[in-house]
Design an enzyme around this catalytic site. Structure first.
Site, PDB file in Angstrom:
ATOM      1  N   GLY A  12       0.861  -1.181   0.000  1.00  0.00           N
ATOM      2  CA  GLY A  12       0.000   0.000   0.000  1.00  0.00           C
ATOM      3  C   GLY A  12       0.891   1.223   0.000  1.00  0.00           C
ATOM      4  O   GLY A  12       1.263   1.721   1.065  1.00  0.00           O
ATOM      5  N   ALA A  13       1.265   1.689  -1.192  1.00  0.00           N
ATOM      6  CA  ALA A  13       2.261   2.762  -1.309  1.00  0.00           C
ATOM      7  C   ALA A  13       1.606   4.116  -1.511  1.00  0.00           C
ATOM      8  O   ALA A  13       2.065   4.927  -2.307  1.00  0.00           O
ATOM      9  CB  ALA A  13       3.207   2.461  -2.470  1.00  0.00           C
ATOM     10  N   ASN A  30     -10.756  13.125  10.384  1.00  0.00           N
ATOM     11  CA  ASN A  30     -10.898  12.471   9.084  1.00  0.00           C
ATOM     12  C   ASN A  30     -12.302  12.669   8.520  1.00  0.00           C
ATOM     13  O   ASN A  30     -12.490  13.066   7.372  1.00  0.00           O
ATOM     14  CB  ASN A  30     -10.595  10.975   9.213  1.00  0.00           C
ATOM     15  CG  ASN A  30      -9.162  10.651   8.865  1.00  0.00           C
ATOM     16  OD1 ASN A  30      -8.319  11.523   8.811  1.00  0.00           O
ATOM     17  ND2 ASN A  30      -8.886   9.385   8.633  1.00  0.00           N
ATOM     18  N   LYS A  63      -5.803   7.002  18.953  1.00  0.00           N
ATOM     19  CA  LYS A  63      -5.607   7.371  17.550  1.00  0.00           C
ATOM     20  C   LYS A  63      -6.932   7.388  16.802  1.00  0.00           C
ATOM     21  O   LYS A  63      -7.185   8.274  15.969  1.00  0.00           O
ATOM     22  CB  LYS A  63      -4.634   6.389  16.889  1.00  0.00           C
ATOM     23  CG  LYS A  63      -4.526   6.529  15.358  1.00  0.00           C
ATOM     24  CD  LYS A  63      -3.913   7.865  14.949  1.00  0.00           C
ATOM     25  CE  LYS A  63      -3.943   8.063  13.435  1.00  0.00           C
ATOM     26  NZ  LYS A  63      -3.179   7.079  12.676  1.00  0.00           N
ATOM     27  N   ASN A  66      -5.549   2.388   9.912  1.00  0.00           N
ATOM     28  CA  ASN A  66      -6.473   3.058  10.818  1.00  0.00           C
ATOM     29  C   ASN A  66      -7.612   2.121  11.193  1.00  0.00           C
ATOM     30  O   ASN A  66      -8.059   1.303  10.387  1.00  0.00           O
ATOM     31  CB  ASN A  66      -7.070   4.309  10.162  1.00  0.00           C
ATOM     32  CG  ASN A  66      -6.059   5.419   9.988  1.00  0.00           C
ATOM     33  OD1 ASN A  66      -5.116   5.548  10.763  1.00  0.00           O
ATOM     34  ND2 ASN A  66      -6.241   6.237   8.960  1.00  0.00           N
ATOM     35  N   ALA A  80      -0.061   7.643   0.519  1.00  0.00           N
ATOM     36  CA  ALA A  80       0.602   8.738   1.226  1.00  0.00           C
ATOM     37  C   ALA A  80       1.477   8.223   2.359  1.00  0.00           C
ATOM     38  O   ALA A  80       2.672   8.524   2.444  1.00  0.00           O
ATOM     39  CB  ALA A  80      -0.454   9.706   1.758  1.00  0.00           C
ATOM     40  N   MET A  81       0.899   7.433   3.266  1.00  0.00           N
ATOM     41  CA  MET A  81       1.654   6.977   4.427  1.00  0.00           C
ATOM     42  C   MET A  81       2.672   5.900   4.054  1.00  0.00           C
ATOM     43  O   MET A  81       3.797   5.890   4.555  1.00  0.00           O
ATOM     44  CB  MET A  81       0.699   6.448   5.494  1.00  0.00           C
ATOM     45  CG  MET A  81       1.318   6.360   6.868  1.00  0.00           C
ATOM     46  SD  MET A  81       1.749   7.985   7.531  1.00  0.00           S
ATOM     47  CE  MET A  81       0.133   8.664   7.765  1.00  0.00           C
ATOM     48  N   GLY A  82       2.278   4.980   3.172  1.00  0.00           N
ATOM     49  CA  GLY A  82       3.219   3.955   2.746  1.00  0.00           C
ATOM     50  C   GLY A  82       4.441   4.550   2.071  1.00  0.00           C
ATOM     51  O   GLY A  82       5.567   4.094   2.280  1.00  0.00           O
TER      52      GLY A  82
END
Length: 313
Positions: free
Chosen positions: A7-8, A195, A187, A105, A10-12
């Site tokens: 899973g590349a 979100n 979180k 998340n 934003a975060m990846g």
């Protein structure tokens, strides 16, 4: 360490970049063809706190990963809707020595992961880092963050500490965390408020914080989360969670200009969201424990209504 970022987005992309720059062998796996093609052709184009750079990291489409491909660690950063599809694509690359760290998340991901990964190789947690995907192969990184996780099965703490060191050596601020469920609840309070509201109101975190109703919205939603957490034996201090969001997330000099992932998915890219793993998951737990969650139900339904109106896919 050989690391696959599954899973590349934003975060990846953020984790892959930082782990790559720390000397690890990193590979991206993603389902978005334009993104994968752009990374392979032009490199990952990064704006890191205003500094532009291009980094070469190999990327595969998730349905084109070689069957003989192996890694020491897979870090899961898909959206919840794409988790099982990603795991199915990687199933032939996962063996008894492959460790899998889930930093998605929300709740409920372990049930899907256990279908493909031995339980003793599963690590569950979350992260407070932020990142924006600005287009195929382009990512904007800002601010600071942390990672908290633990091994799913007792007795594998040493391995968890080893993974934490690899992440921390890359500047990711990782910690083995015994009370991980408490941290995950904290979180999810952020995800369930910023979100959702930023997606519904089509704004960034700071603009939402400037509204006269922001405090009331936070209080109503997080109070429900605290009640559900208590039923699971978790002490979630609602006022502490609200204070954290109001003092950290709205600051325009740090995180306030960030558009959270649900905004990126639904508003920027017209994609379905992970609402069912966040507010929807708390509503489901509320029904299980007999705890009313009208605000979580409403937010979940509003997001789904907006997905339908926008014909999100």
């Amino acid at each position: 360490m050989n690391i696959t970022i599954a899973g590349a987005g934003a975060m990846g992309s953020r984790f892959g970049l930082m782990l790559h720059e720390a000397g690890n062998q990193v590979v991206f796996v993603d389902g978005w063809k334009d993104h994968v093609d752009a990374i392979n052709k032009n490199g990952l184009q990064v704006n890191h706190d205003g500094v532009e750079k291009v980094v070469k990291i190999p990327a595969y489409l998730q349905d084109q990963v070689p069957s003989d491909f192996k890694s020491d660690l897979i870090i899961l950063f898909t959206k919840s809707l794409g988790l099982e599809g990603m795991l199915h694509s990687l199933k032939d690359t996962i063996d008894k020595d492959t460790r899998v760290l889930c930093l998605l998340n929300g709740f409920g991901h372990d049930e899907k992961i256990k279908k493909y990964v031995p339980e003793e190789n599963i690590y569950i947690g979350n992260t407070m880092w932020t990142s924006d995907l600005e287009g195929p192969g382009k990512v904007k990184l800002m601010g600071w963050g942390t990672v908290n996780f633990k091994n799913w099965v007792p007795g594998h703490e040493e391995s968890a500490h080893e993974i934490a060191k690899v992440l921390s050596d890359a500047g990711l601020g990782a910690e083995y965390t015994e009370n991980i469920l408490e941290v995950m609840y904290k979180k999810i309070c952020l995800n369930a408020t910023l979100n959702c509201m930023c997606a519904l109101l089509e704004c960034n975190a700071a603009d939402f914080g400037d509204t006269s109703t922001a405090h009331t919205i936070l209080t109503d939603i997080i109070t429900e989360f605290a009640a559900v957490a208590k039923a699971e034996g978790v002490n979630l201090d609602a006022q502490e969670a609200i204070h954290f969001i109001e003092t950290k997330a709205y600051n325009r000099e740090t995180l306030g200009l960030h558009y959270p992932s649900m905004h990126q998915d639904l508003i920027q890219n017209n994609r379905l969201t992970e609402i069912d793993s966040i507010n929807g998951a708390i509503a489901k737990k509320g029904r299980k424990y007999g705890i009313p969650t009208p605000y979580s139900n409403l937010v979940t339904n509003l997001i789904h209504a907006k997905e339908e109106l926008r014909k999100a896919k």
